[in-house]
Design an enzyme around this catalytic site. Structure first.
Site, short mmCIF file in Angstrom:
data_model
loop_
_atom_site.label_atom_id
_atom_site.label_comp_id
_atom_site.label_asym_id
_atom_site.label_seq_id
_atom_site.Cartn_x
_atom_site.Cartn_y
_atom_site.Cartn_z
N LYS A 101 0.81 -1.22 0.00
CA LYS A 101 0.00 0.00 0.00
C LYS A 101 0.84 1.28 0.00
O LYS A 101 0.43 2.30 -0.53
CB LYS A 101 -0.94 0.01 1.21
N GLU A 123 -9.90 5.55 3.36
CA GLU A 123 -10.61 4.38 3.88
C GLU A 123 -9.58 3.29 4.15
O GLU A 123 -8.50 3.28 3.56
CB GLU A 123 -11.60 3.88 2.82
N SER A 390 1.65 -9.61 -0.85
CA SER A 390 1.31 -8.19 -0.74
C SER A 390 1.53 -7.62 0.66
O SER A 390 1.70 -6.41 0.81
CB SER A 390 -0.12 -7.96 -1.18
C1 PLP Z 1 -1.69 -7.01 2.50
C2 PLP Z 1 -2.84 -6.65 1.63
N1 PLP Z 1 -3.00 -7.26 0.45
C3 PLP Z 1 -4.04 -6.99 -0.36
C4 PLP Z 1 -5.02 -6.09 0.01
C5 PLP Z 1 -6.17 -5.89 -0.90
O1 PLP Z 1 -6.11 -4.70 -1.63
P1 PLP Z 1 -5.80 -4.68 -3.17
O2 PLP Z 1 -6.69 -5.68 -3.84
O3 PLP Z 1 -6.10 -3.29 -3.58
O4 PLP Z 1 -4.38 -5.03 -3.37
C6 PLP Z 1 -4.90 -5.41 1.22
C7 PLP Z 1 -5.91 -4.44 1.62
O5 PLP Z 1 -6.09 -4.01 2.68
C8 PLP Z 1 -3.79 -5.70 2.05
O6 PLP Z 1 -3.64 -5.11 3.24
#
Ligand code: PLP
Lengths: 423, 275
Positions: A101, A123, A390
């Site tokens: 993020k 948000e 992620s």
């Molecule tokens: C570690 C992590 N991965 C994925 C997401 C999902 O978001 P996005 O689909 O925008 O990557 C989040 C959202 O809070 C997150 O904290």
């Protein structure tokens, strides 16, 4: 290692069109009161990405503050469980603040300063976008208000404390499903009333144009780095790139650079909750229909009257009944595939990566890991699978402890054995 | 000025008649299906009986992003009661039949119309006797398909302008709309406010410079005094949350709720004549 910098990858993308459409999806469905502000964001972003001072400052932040490039990790013991396919993790969990993020947040924070605004709202679902935003606000000296559904403030309490430690105000949203969707509603209400001073730092590739494009561009660094890292490591492109999809920002970030590589499969893993065929899921692309939610046309979980259906997932970050419009387009064109992954499959993958590699992933990211396990078994040992890791799992330890029985029970016994047996 | 008021439409006629009486028009809003479908119909009828010239029937939505706490609560009650689009259309029909002297509009977020089918919604709204639509999250750029359908069925499309709308933008928006222009008095969501503020008068003047359409002011107006103040510079006064609040306050006592909204409409109707 990739030698590309923000000045190369920000302008590099062809879609959307001038009105923000990816095929039939996207656009700008917003109240008149926000038109001027959203146009200002679009104009300022166009100027910024052509400005060497902006891209140089972003590059420096990504390197010296975030810690980019993030590593690529071979996970041999985990791979053995994935049909022997070679699994490579793109380690966004090792970024400062613990997830992908921060890439988008730093870009938009620089933009906020250029626009002369002094207050940021956002948000958050899992709290990772909120933490990243609160972090940037501390760094730049902006006032910061984060909207978070009440359900999520409870299941991601660690991140609420982090945001408050960083000086942000965290507002617990008690309307609707009290999750991410409602946090976004409340942030829009704040923005309409305070638009002169305030930038809405949207946290995923959804929302009105230019957010889906701009947030994607700020995350493209993930795929730009990873593509080169995989080539350097293995001498060829991966067979598939796998990422979890909530709003879809980490997935768009890692997919985008691979879109022209026709031989590379792009696979998004949606949260199927208790099962995509039960009423309790968040599998928007698998089960939703085209409609308009939060400013753009995209797939939406909705009833036949166009009322949004509440989503369900053990993962706060994927618990959202919409999805970014570029994913809707990639689905319809067939360039990407989207698969549902249940709560249980994700939790098993979370535990497996922890125990085989010493890496505790976020529950969101564990959906991608579960997808990779399934895909590896389909493709076999010759295949290479790149996975977007992620985020890290610290925030999810309470949920995991309850799921697997990791806490000592109050009667005095140890939950240790239950943890081995699992659920 | 690119556009002419749509002389033929019922809505234009009603607003022109108010103007001829040297007063502002009174426009009242209530969500359909609130607190029940039939109770909602009686409440909207009471608005007209109290003195509203035009009514807006809200289509309750799961995600009322532009509404404050009061209308959110009403939408919730209506949706939990199971209100459907067809119930809102029936509300329009019953009110339009009971009160042919009033114009009945629908105010709705875009997705329900999109999902129902743009052409189908326009056809069914016209068949129910509706006069037009306000679509607060459908900006002009995205509205072409809707406007075609609305024109085909003789429906007006009322666009919203905001204090943040710059002059060239105002010209674009007013050129696309018909019936009247909805000028948002403040930057913010629906809800009652203590003051109308100075933004509204400036916005009305800037809007007038771009169009012959009547300009009506809404957001935050709740008392006869505010209505009189707004009537001093606008062609119409729009009141929503204050009516919803009266019904919420009456709880289960429907007779008290109807009396309260009828009385408020009466006060406001006196206000718009006091300019
Ligand atoms: C570690 C992590 N991965 C994925 C997401 C999902 O978001 P996005 O689909 O925008 O990557 C989040 C959202 O809070 C997150 O904290």
């Amino acid at each position: 290692m990739s030698d590309k910098s923000a000045k190369d990858y920000l302008p590099g993308a062809q879609v959307p069109d001038a009105r923000g459409y990816f095929g039939a999806y996207g656009g700008r469905f917003i109240p008149e009161a926000l038109v001027a502000a959203v146009e200002q964001v679009a104009e300022e972003y166009e100027k910024a990405k052509a400005d060497p001072a902006f891209t140089a400052e972003l590059d420096a932040l990504l390197k010296d503050y975030t810690g980019r490039p993030s590593p690529l990790t071979d996970v041999h013991r985990f791979s053995a469980e994935a049909g022997g396919a070679r699994v490579l993790l793109k380690r966004e969990d090792l970024n400062h603040t613990g997830s992908h993020k921060i890439n988008n947040v730093l870009g938009q924070a620089l933009l906020t300063r250029r626009m002369g605004k002094t207050r940021i709202i956002a948000e958050t679902g899992a709290g990772q976008h909120g933490v990243a935003t609160a972090t940037a606000c501390a760094l730049f000296g902006f006032d910061c208000t984060i909207y978070m559904g009440e359900v999520d403030t409870q299941r991601q309490a660690l991140n609420v404390a982090r945001m408050r430690m960083l000086g942000a105000e965290v507002v617990s949203v008690k309307s609707g499903s009290r999750t991410l969707k409602d946090a976004i509603n409340e942030a829009f209400r704040d923005w309409v009333a305070n638009v002169d001073s305030t930038h809405y730092l949207f946290g995923t590739v959804a929302g009105p144009h230019p957010f889906p494009m701009m947030v994607r561009d700020f995350h493209r660094v993930i795929g730009v780095e990873a593509r080169q890292q995989v080539l350097d490591r293995t001498g060829r492109l991966p067979d598939a790139v796998v990422a979890c999809v909530g709003g879809g920002s980490n997935a768009m970030g890692i997919f985008h650079e691979f879109i022209p590589d026709a031989g590379v499969r792009l696979i998004g893993c949606e949260a199927a909750g208790e099962g995509a065929d039960t009423p309790k899921h968040a599998a928007t692309l698998t089960k939703g229909d085209p409609g308009v939610l939060h400013g753009s046309r995209t797939y939406v979980l909705q009833d036949e009257d166009g009322q949004t259906i509440e989503s369900h997932s053990i993962s706060a970050g994927l618990d959202y009944p919409g999805v970014g419009p570029e994913h809707a387009w990639l689905k319809d064109t067939g360039r990407a595939e989207y698969r549902p992954v249940t709560d249980d499959a994700a939790m098993q993958a979370l535990r497996l990566l922890s125990r085989t590699e010493g890496i505790i992933p976020a529950i969101e990211s564990a959906h991608a890991l579960a997808g990779a396990l399934e895909l590896g078994r389909e493709l076999g040992p010759e295949a290479t699978i790149l996975v977007s890791l992620s985020g890290r799992g610290d925030k999810d330890m309470h949920t995991a402890a309850e799921y697997f029985g990791l806490y000592d029970d109050p009667a005095g016994g140890s939950a240790h054995d239950a943890a081995h047996g699992g659920k | 000025m690119a556009n002419k008021p749509n002389e033929a439409s019922k809505l234009s006629g009603i607003l022109a008649a108010a103007k001829a009486e040297n007063r502002a028009a009174l426009i009242g809003y209530l969500p359909g299906g609130f607190p029940t479908v039939d109770g909602g119909i009686r409440a909207i009828n009471a608005l007209i009986e109290g003195g509203c010239d035009v009514v807006e029937v809200g289509l309750p939505h799961s995600d009322p992003v532009l509404d404050g706490a009061v209308i959110q609560t009403a939408d919730d009650i209506a949706l939990r009661g199971g209100v459907r689009i067809k119930d809102v259309l029936r509300t329009v029909q019953e009110v339009a039949t009971a009160h042919p002297e009033a114009a009945v509009l629908v105010m709705t977020y875009w997705n329900p119309v999109d999902r129902y089918g743009t052409a189908r919604f326009a056809a069914d709204l016209a068949a129910a006797g509706g006069a037009g639509c306000i679509l607060p999250d459908l900006p002009v750029e995205e509205s072409e398909e809707w406007r075609k359908a609305a024109d085909e069925h003789g429906l007006d499309t009322v666009f919203v302008v905001a204090p943040s709308s710059k002059d060239p933008r105002l010209a674009e928006v007013t050129a696309a709309g018909s019936g009247f222009v909805y000028a948002a008095a403040v930057m913010g969501v629906t809800g009652t406010r203590n003051q109308v503020g100075s933004l509204a008068e400036d916005l009305v003047a800037r809007t007038r410079a771009t169009t012959d359409l009547p300009v009506c002011v809404g957001l935050g107006v709740s008392t006869a005094e505010q209505a009189a103040e707004v009537a001093g510079f606008a062609d119409g006064v729009i009141v929503g949350s204050a009516f919803v609040k009266r019904i919420l306050e009456a709880g289960d006592d429907e007779a008290a709720a109807l009396d309260a909204v009828r009385a408020l409409a009466g006060d406001l109707a006196a206000g718009v004549r006091r300019r």
